[in-house]
Design a protein around this motif. Structure first.
Motif, PDB file in Angstrom:
ATOM      1  N   LEU A 222       5.810 -16.987   1.279  1.00 32.00           N
ATOM      2  CA  LEU A 222       6.328 -17.270   2.618  1.00 32.00           C
ATOM      3  C   LEU A 222       5.811 -18.595   3.175  1.00 32.00           C
ATOM      4  CD1 LEU A 222       6.006 -13.740   4.302  1.00 32.00           C
ATOM      5  CD2 LEU A 222       8.016 -14.758   3.228  1.00 32.00           C
ATOM      6  N   GLY A 223       4.778 -19.152   2.550  1.00 30.57           N
ATOM      7  CA  GLY A 223       4.209 -20.400   3.046  1.00 30.57           C
ATOM      8  C   GLY A 223       3.405 -20.228   4.318  1.00 30.57           C
ATOM      9  N   ILE A 224       2.727 -19.082   4.442  1.00 25.54           N
ATOM     10  CA  ILE A 224       1.894 -18.808   5.609  1.00 25.54           C
ATOM     11  C   ILE A 224       0.515 -18.376   5.128  1.00 25.54           C
ATOM     12  CG2 ILE A 224       3.827 -18.182   7.092  1.00 25.54           C
ATOM     13  CD1 ILE A 224       3.272 -15.261   6.530  1.00 25.54           C
ATOM     14  N   ASP A 225      -0.473 -18.367   6.047  1.00 32.21           N
ATOM     15  CA  ASP A 225      -1.807 -17.960   5.607  1.00 32.21           C
ATOM     16  C   ASP A 225      -1.883 -16.442   5.503  1.00 32.21           C
ATOM     17  OD1 ASP A 225      -2.678 -16.722   8.098  1.00 32.21           O
ATOM     18  OD2 ASP A 225      -3.010 -18.742   8.895  1.00 32.21           O
ATOM     19  N   GLN A 226      -2.958 -15.976   4.875  1.00 32.29           N
ATOM     20  CA  GLN A 226      -3.046 -14.553   4.564  1.00 32.29           C
ATOM     21  C   GLN A 226      -3.209 -13.691   5.815  1.00 32.29           C
ATOM     22  OE1 GLN A 226      -5.397 -13.288   1.191  1.00 32.29           O
ATOM     23  NE2 GLN A 226      -5.173 -15.252   0.156  1.00 32.29           N
ATOM     24  N   ASN A 227      -3.849 -14.223   6.848  1.00 36.18           N
ATOM     25  CA  ASN A 227      -3.962 -13.459   8.089  1.00 36.18           C
ATOM     26  C   ASN A 227      -2.595 -13.235   8.724  1.00 36.18           C
ATOM     27  OD1 ASN A 227      -6.744 -13.113   8.042  1.00 36.18           O
ATOM     28  ND2 ASN A 227      -7.141 -15.028   9.131  1.00 36.18           N
ATOM     29  N   GLN A 228      -1.766 -14.294   8.725  1.00 36.64           N
ATOM     30  CA  GLN A 228      -0.401 -14.150   9.257  1.00 36.64           C
ATOM     31  C   GLN A 228       0.398 -13.160   8.420  1.00 36.64           C
ATOM     32  OE1 GLN A 228       0.542 -18.471   9.184  1.00 36.64           O
ATOM     33  NE2 GLN A 228       1.297 -18.166  11.279  1.00 36.64           N
ATOM     34  N   ALA A 229       0.254 -13.276   7.100  1.00 34.45           N
ATOM     35  CA  ALA A 229       0.997 -12.391   6.198  1.00 34.45           C
ATOM     36  C   ALA A 229       0.576 -10.940   6.404  1.00 34.45           C
ATOM     37  CB  ALA A 229       0.773 -12.806   4.748  1.00 34.45           C
ATOM     38  N   SER A 230      -0.725 -10.717   6.563  1.00 34.93           N
ATOM     39  CA  SER A 230      -1.228  -9.368   6.763  1.00 34.93           C
ATOM     40  C   SER A 230      -0.665  -8.756   8.046  1.00 34.93           C
ATOM     41  CB  SER A 230      -2.758  -9.392   6.816  1.00 34.93           C
ATOM     42  OG  SER A 230      -3.274  -8.098   7.063  1.00 34.93           O
ATOM     43  N   GLY A 231      -0.670  -9.533   9.140  1.00 37.46           N
ATOM     44  CA  GLY A 231      -0.134  -9.042  10.397  1.00 37.46           C
ATOM     45  C   GLY A 231       1.352  -8.742  10.312  1.00 37.46           C
TER      46      GLY A 231
ATOM     47  N   GLN B   1      12.854 -13.047   4.755  1.00 29.45           N
ATOM     48  CA  GLN B   1      12.339 -13.095   3.390  1.00 29.45           C
ATOM     49  C   GLN B   1      11.302 -11.991   3.161  1.00 29.45           C
ATOM     50  OE1 GLN B   1      10.691 -16.926   2.445  1.00 29.45           O
ATOM     51  NE2 GLN B   1      10.709 -16.596   0.247  1.00 29.45           N
ATOM     52  N   LEU B   2      10.449 -11.755   4.157  1.00 25.03           N
ATOM     53  CA  LEU B   2       9.420 -10.725   4.033  1.00 25.03           C
ATOM     54  C   LEU B   2      10.044  -9.343   3.884  1.00 25.03           C
ATOM     55  CD1 LEU B   2       6.461  -9.801   4.122  1.00 25.03           C
ATOM     56  CD2 LEU B   2       6.658  -9.715   6.614  1.00 25.03           C
ATOM     57  N   LEU B   3      11.031  -9.029   4.713  1.00 26.68           N
ATOM     58  CA  LEU B   3      11.681  -7.721   4.617  1.00 26.68           C
ATOM     59  C   LEU B   3      12.345  -7.535   3.251  1.00 26.68           C
ATOM     60  CD1 LEU B   3      13.285  -7.389   8.174  1.00 26.68           C
ATOM     61  CD2 LEU B   3      11.445  -5.985   7.228  1.00 26.68           C
ATOM     62  N   ALA B   4      12.938  -8.598   2.723  1.00 28.30           N
ATOM     63  CA  ALA B   4      13.588  -8.513   1.410  1.00 28.30           C
ATOM     64  C   ALA B   4      12.574  -8.320   0.293  1.00 28.30           C
ATOM     65  CB  ALA B   4      14.425  -9.767   1.154  1.00 28.30           C
ATOM     66  N   ILE B   5      11.353  -8.860   0.478  1.00 30.17           N
ATOM     67  CA  ILE B   5      10.289  -8.653  -0.507  1.00 30.17           C
ATOM     68  C   ILE B   5       9.765  -7.222  -0.424  1.00 30.17           C
ATOM     69  CG2 ILE B   5       7.899  -9.267  -1.107  1.00 30.17           C
ATOM     70  CD1 ILE B   5       8.553 -12.149  -0.191  1.00 30.17           C
ATOM     71  N   LEU B   6       9.572  -6.739   0.802  1.00 24.19           N
ATOM     72  CA  LEU B   6       8.945  -5.437   0.991  1.00 24.19           C
ATOM     73  C   LEU B   6       9.877  -4.267   0.698  1.00 24.19           C
ATOM     74  CD1 LEU B   6       6.846  -5.997   4.249  1.00 24.19           C
ATOM     75  CD2 LEU B   6       6.025  -5.939   1.889  1.00 24.19           C
TER      76      LEU B   6
END
Length: 204
Positions: free
Chosen positions: A27-36, A131-136
């Motif tokens: 996603l090109g974001i940091d892990q804290n953003q991704a976790s949230g 993109q996140l929803l499509a991955i999850l």
């Protein structure tokens, strides 16, 4: 089944190993953003599935899809998150990793609304939440298959009950209602469910 919610259990697994790092890099974001973002997206996905699975035909259709496309290759097969993420991000795996297709069944015509709602909740651009929803989505399906379709002993009722609890939990946060409330009355009623299509992976 333990008392931990499906969303919490899967979230914990994604936090371990390389899962969170792979998603954040994609996603090109940091892990804290991704976790949230993952923490908000999983209850939304499972809650929407729970809404669809409240209808007997919806639960039956979902269980059939889990057994057909997402069940482990062997009866004792576990949940291979690393391998699944590789297939999802690499574009392989057919129906089992077709995130956009799964989202279309889960949210009906409301995939864009779900994407926008998640974007507002997380502060991420809607292209990233899409993109996140499509991955999850394929990961959630595979996880449900491992929990409920492994060995062929699951019933639609068990699946409906477990996902119904996820829907109640997700609804308490408000995001699920804002995404799926079709008539704008702030509640999810029969009219909303009918508008959504009345059954996950099933036909009217």
């Amino acid at each position: 089944m333990n008392t931990e919610s499906l969303a919490a259990s899967l979230f914990q697994q994604l936090q371990q190993g390389q899962g969170l790092q792979q998603v954040s890099q994609q996603l090109g974001i940091d892990q804290n953003q991704a976790s949230g973002a993952i923490g908000a997206a999983l209850p939304l996905l499972l809650g929407a599935m729970g809404r669809n699975a409240q209808e007997p035909q919806g639960a039956q259709a979902l269980l059939g899809a889990l057994q057909r496309d997402h069940a482990p290759a062997s009866a004792g097969g576990g949940f291979d998150l690393g391998g699944l993420l590789g297939s999802v991000l690499g574009g392989g795996g057919g129906n089992a990793t077709n995130g956009a297709g799964i989202l279309g069944h889960v949210f009906g015509g409301n995939t864009d609304r779900a994407t926008q709602g998640l974007s507002q909740a997380t502060g991420l651009d809607s292209s990233k939440t899409s993109q996140l929803l499509a991955i999850l989505a394929p990961i959630v399906m595979s996880y449900l298959a491992q929990r409920f379709a492994n060995g062929g002993n699951a019933s639609p009722g068990q699946l409906s009950q477990a996902l119904g609890q996820e829907a109640q939990s997700a609804n308490s946060g408000g995001l699920l209602t804002s995404v799926l409330d079709q008539d704008g009355d702030g509640q999810l009623g029969v009219g909303d469910l009918l508008t959504l299509g009345g059954g996950l992976f099933g036909k009217r």
